[in-house]
Write an enzyme that holds these catalytic residues in place. Structure first.
Site, short mmCIF file in Angstrom:
data_model
loop_
_atom_site.label_atom_id
_atom_site.label_comp_id
_atom_site.label_asym_id
_atom_site.label_seq_id
_atom_site.Cartn_x
_atom_site.Cartn_y
_atom_site.Cartn_z
N THR A 181 2.73 4.22 3.74
CA THR A 181 1.29 4.12 3.90
C THR A 181 0.12 5.16 3.12
O THR A 181 -0.66 4.50 2.59
CB THR A 181 0.66 4.00 5.39
OG1 THR A 181 1.55 3.01 6.14
CG2 THR A 181 -0.80 3.85 5.89
N HIS A 379 6.16 -2.99 -9.13
CA HIS A 379 4.88 -2.50 -9.64
C HIS A 379 4.88 -2.17 -11.15
O HIS A 379 5.83 -1.57 -11.55
CB HIS A 379 4.30 -1.14 -8.99
CG HIS A 379 2.94 -0.98 -9.31
ND1 HIS A 379 2.59 -0.61 -10.44
CD2 HIS A 379 1.74 -1.10 -8.51
CE1 HIS A 379 1.23 -0.44 -10.58
NE2 HIS A 379 0.63 -0.65 -9.34
N GLU A 392 -3.61 0.57 -10.49
CA GLU A 392 -3.99 -0.57 -11.25
C GLU A 392 -5.31 -0.31 -11.78
O GLU A 392 -5.55 -1.10 -12.65
CB GLU A 392 -4.11 -1.66 -10.20
CG GLU A 392 -3.56 -2.94 -10.37
CD GLU A 392 -2.39 -3.57 -9.53
OE1 GLU A 392 -2.80 -3.51 -8.30
OE2 GLU A 392 -1.38 -3.94 -9.74
N ARG A 395 -6.00 -0.02 -15.46
CA ARG A 395 -5.94 -1.26 -16.24
C ARG A 395 -7.34 -2.02 -15.98
O ARG A 395 -8.20 -2.51 -16.66
CB ARG A 395 -5.03 -2.53 -15.97
CG ARG A 395 -3.41 -1.76 -16.82
CD ARG A 395 -2.31 -2.73 -16.27
NE ARG A 395 -1.97 -2.13 -15.01
CZ ARG A 395 -1.21 -3.04 -14.08
NH1 ARG A 395 -1.29 -4.27 -14.21
NH2 ARG A 395 -0.88 -2.19 -12.79
N ARG A 416 1.37 -8.78 -10.18
CA ARG A 416 2.47 -7.54 -10.48
C ARG A 416 3.82 -8.25 -10.93
O ARG A 416 4.17 -7.71 -11.84
CB ARG A 416 2.53 -6.77 -9.37
CG ARG A 416 1.07 -5.95 -8.84
CD ARG A 416 1.41 -5.33 -7.58
NE ARG A 416 0.35 -4.30 -7.43
CZ ARG A 416 0.19 -3.89 -6.13
NH1 ARG A 416 0.89 -4.02 -5.26
NH2 ARG A 416 -0.88 -3.05 -6.02
N HIS A 519 8.25 -1.39 -5.34
CA HIS A 519 7.07 -0.71 -4.90
C HIS A 519 6.95 -1.36 -3.09
O HIS A 519 6.66 -0.76 -2.49
CB HIS A 519 6.00 -1.69 -5.66
CG HIS A 519 4.44 -1.25 -5.13
ND1 HIS A 519 4.38 0.23 -5.31
CD2 HIS A 519 3.41 -1.61 -4.83
CE1 HIS A 519 3.22 0.39 -4.77
NE2 HIS A 519 2.47 -0.77 -4.43
N HIS A 520 7.34 -2.57 -3.30
CA HIS A 520 7.34 -2.94 -1.76
C HIS A 520 8.25 -3.89 -1.31
O HIS A 520 8.67 -4.77 -2.33
CB HIS A 520 5.96 -3.76 -1.54
CG HIS A 520 5.40 -4.00 -0.32
ND1 HIS A 520 4.65 -3.42 0.65
CD2 HIS A 520 5.78 -5.05 0.67
CE1 HIS A 520 4.26 -3.89 1.84
NE2 HIS A 520 5.25 -5.18 1.81
N ARG A 559 3.17 -10.04 -2.39
CA ARG A 559 2.18 -9.46 -1.70
C ARG A 559 0.95 -9.12 -2.29
O ARG A 559 0.72 -8.77 -3.57
CB ARG A 559 2.82 -8.03 -1.01
CG ARG A 559 1.58 -7.53 -0.09
CD ARG A 559 2.35 -6.17 0.42
NE ARG A 559 2.46 -5.45 -0.73
CZ ARG A 559 1.47 -4.57 -1.45
NH1 ARG A 559 0.33 -4.61 -0.91
NH2 ARG A 559 1.76 -3.86 -2.23
N VAL A 565 -2.05 -3.28 3.95
CA VAL A 565 -2.90 -2.53 4.94
C VAL A 565 -3.21 -3.41 6.24
O VAL A 565 -3.38 -2.93 7.19
CB VAL A 565 -4.07 -1.57 4.31
CG1 VAL A 565 -4.65 -0.85 5.27
CG2 VAL A 565 -3.39 -0.71 3.19
#
Ligand code: ADP
Length: 585
Positions: A181, A379, A392, A395, A416, A519-520, A559, A565
């Protein structure tokens, strides 16, 4: 005991040889008593270590490192002094996730102890915190609910459970809270919020749900997505109620309207929420059991009956009625990643070190089903030697990506997965992110990349190209074409339409070599809309609830930024409500 005996033997030999030379017998000493200071370069600045020693004892280690990142290096600064005193050697384990600060502390402590006359090899040999010198007590605790993991989902759930007046234990295996988080930078997606209404932004639950399904390539569980969207405005109000307001709304990829809610000052949402949640838990008098790892779920009569956990000091059996799994994903467990996705073998990760999939393994052991487990988000801009994520926003604020030939190869602001795939199709499977001084002036995050030595810099584009082994004329033409596209607001080459508010013309120019990083992890334990964990047979596992990155189904195949979040806050709250209601039965 054996070691103590050999230490005495070493000292005795030293004494007798001194005696044989006819000198007066000196008292055996490891150190010249006093306080010694040394410093070493940390993550944010110099770290100062002050070591106090008696003749045969390190009595105190004080560490100062005000410039270290509070959530990581700050933990090393706070905890490693005690660890050194306990071990009686500077060579203690560092805090994972804070390698640079930890190494600086060890280096400075070593220097200070050497100044005190210590032989570090002897200290290492007789270190006092070894496994064989540690006796773990068996302890049994009794409570209503065990929450495993103090990241966003676990802490949100803990606040709710405490407010509902239930007895609970919150376990966290790391020496710090926050998990992945803390890495969230953007904000939280929510629709029909009072902030949107006040700011005249039109949005709807249906649109939020539809965008999330589309972003996830329709692989998502539609019922979970509907719940996410429906409960998002209420979750924003709940955050207001605990002093964690997110009033600043902007646009994030994949959303049909301005929907991502961030802190008023635009600071990164993850650290902001972790700080607010920690403060609230403190105010409510909740003690988090840090350094305590859950290892097993206990089932009796087909229901959850407890959790086994371990810390440095104790083996715990915690009897309870319900468990909330909030252990996060498995993005830092590269073996587990490779087992589900052999193609990602060897890919670097941006994840916090605690994201090792423990909750998934524990849930599977009691029969939980998994969904979309192979769906892993890359990512596209991760610096490979440090695994540092280049946000990000770089960019978004106007940077471009070029390959080793010095040419652009994609619309840099596609999703992504698409940008990552485009990078992997380039020779060497990497790219450079290129920006200028104007972008650096306007984006705070860039300073961190510069101070950590990630950037290559040139006073002209040609000089920069030379340092990157790119043909200078090619890179100069790429930049000229891009600046023309910005002037015309028309990227004929790749159809980019966003992040075109500023050109790249102010020297010096910068480049960071990047490639995709893990990343996730979007898949995980299967839950229903009440955050109840579902078994491989399709039944609810009584007493077992889960929320956040440990679960699958909310994000489907991709995602959207702002939805992690939303997921942890919304499903963290739901899991707490459901567990509290279950215990009341
Ligand atoms: P989420 O976003 O879903 O809340 P995070 O990654 O933010 O996930 O938080 C998960 C937390 O759970 C991390 O702080 C991690 O260290 C912790 N954790 C993971 N496995 C265990 C375990 N076996 N026992 C205790 N804590 C754990």
């Amino acid at each position: 005991m054996k070691k103590l005996f050999s230490l005495l033997l070493v000292l005795a030999v030293a004494l007798s040889s001194a005696g044989a030379m006819g000198e007066a017998l000196p008292a055996p000493t490891l150190f010249t008593p006093g306080t010694y200071e040394a410093e070493a370069q940390g993550f944010g600045g110099m770290v100062q270590v002050s070591v106090t020693v008696a003749e045969n004892e390190i009595t105190d280690v004080a560490i100062k490192g005000d410039l270290e990142t509070p959530a990581l290096g700050g933990v090393a600064v706070e905890t490693m002094g005690e660890a050194i005193v306990k071990a009686q050697t500077p060579n203690v384990d560092g805090v994972s996730g804070a390698t640079v600060t930890s190494s600086a502390i060890i280096a400075a402590a070593t220097q200070a102890l050497e100044a005190a006359g210590a032989d570090i090899a002897v200290l290492d040999e007789f270190r006092r915190d070894t496994e064989e010198n540690t006796v773990r007590e068996d302890k049994t605790l009794d409570t209503d609910i065990v929450i495993i993991g103090a990241g966003g989902a676990g802490m949100a759930a803990a606040i709710m459970v405490q407010q509902a007046g239930k007895d609970f234990v919150l376990l966290e295996k790391m020496p710090y809270v926050g998990g992945n988080t803390t890495k969230a930078t953007g904000g939280m997606n929510a629709a029909e919020t009072h902030y949107q209404k006040e700011q005249g932004i039109e949005d709807s639950v249906e649109l939020f749900a539809a965008d999330t399904m589309k972003g996830g390539h329709d692989l998502n569980d539609p019922a979970l997505v509907q719940t996410l969207a429906e409960q998002s405005a209420g979750a924003i109000e709940w955050l207001d109620s605990i002093g964690a307001d997110l009033p600043k709304i902007s646009f994030s990829g994949g959303a049909s309207t301005n929907r991502i809610h961030a802190p008023a000052d635009g600071s990164a949402v993850g650290n902001y929420l972790v700080d607010k949640f920690s403060a609230k838990l403190k105010e409510l008098g909740v003690e988090i059991m840090l350094n305590t790892k859950a290892t097993e779920l206990i089932m009796e009569d087909g229901k959850i009956a407890g959790v086994k956990a371990e810390s440095q000091e104790a083996n715990y059996t915690i009897r309870c009625k319900a468990v909330i799994l909030a252990t996060g994903g498995f993005g830092a467990n590269l073996d587990m990643i490779a087992s589900y996705r052999p193609d990602l073998q060897g890919t670097v990760t941006t994840n916090a070190p605690g994201a090792t999939g423990d909750g998934i393994v524990m849930a599977q052991a009691v029969g939980a089903a998994l969904v979309d487990i192979e769906q892993i988000q890359l990512h596209p801009t991760v610096e490979q030697t440090t695994s540092m994520l280049i946000t990000e926003s770089v960019r978004g604020d106007g940077a471009i990506l070029v390959n080793q030939k010095g040419e652009r190869f994609t619309n840099e602001l596609l999703t992504r997965d698409a940008v990552s795939a485009a990078e992997l199709a380039q020779e060497g499977q990497y790219a450079y992110i290129i920006f200028d001084q104007n972008l650096r002036n306007n984006l705070k995050a860039v300073e961190k990349y510069v101070t950590n030595g990630l950037t290559v810099q040139g006073d002209t584009i040609e000089e920069l190209a030379g340092k990157l082994n790119i043909e200078p004329e090619v890179l100069a033409k790429t930049l000229a074409d891009w600046n023309e596209a910005v002037a015309q607001q028309n990227d004929a080459q790749f159809g980019r339409t966003t992040g075109m508010n500023a050109n790249l013309t102010m020297a010096p120019f910068y480049a960071i070599q990047i490639a995709p990083g893990i990343h996730h992890t979007m898949g995980g334990v299967k839950i229903d809309t009440s955050a109840e964990v579902i078994s491989t047979e399709g039944n609810v596992i009584p007493g077992l609830f889960a929320a956040g990155e440990v679960t699958g189904g909310v994000h489907g195949g991709n995602r959207l930024g702002g939805n992690a979040v939303a997921d942890i806050v919304i499903f963290g709250r739901i899991a707490a409500d459901s567990a509290v209601a279950y215990c009341g039965k």
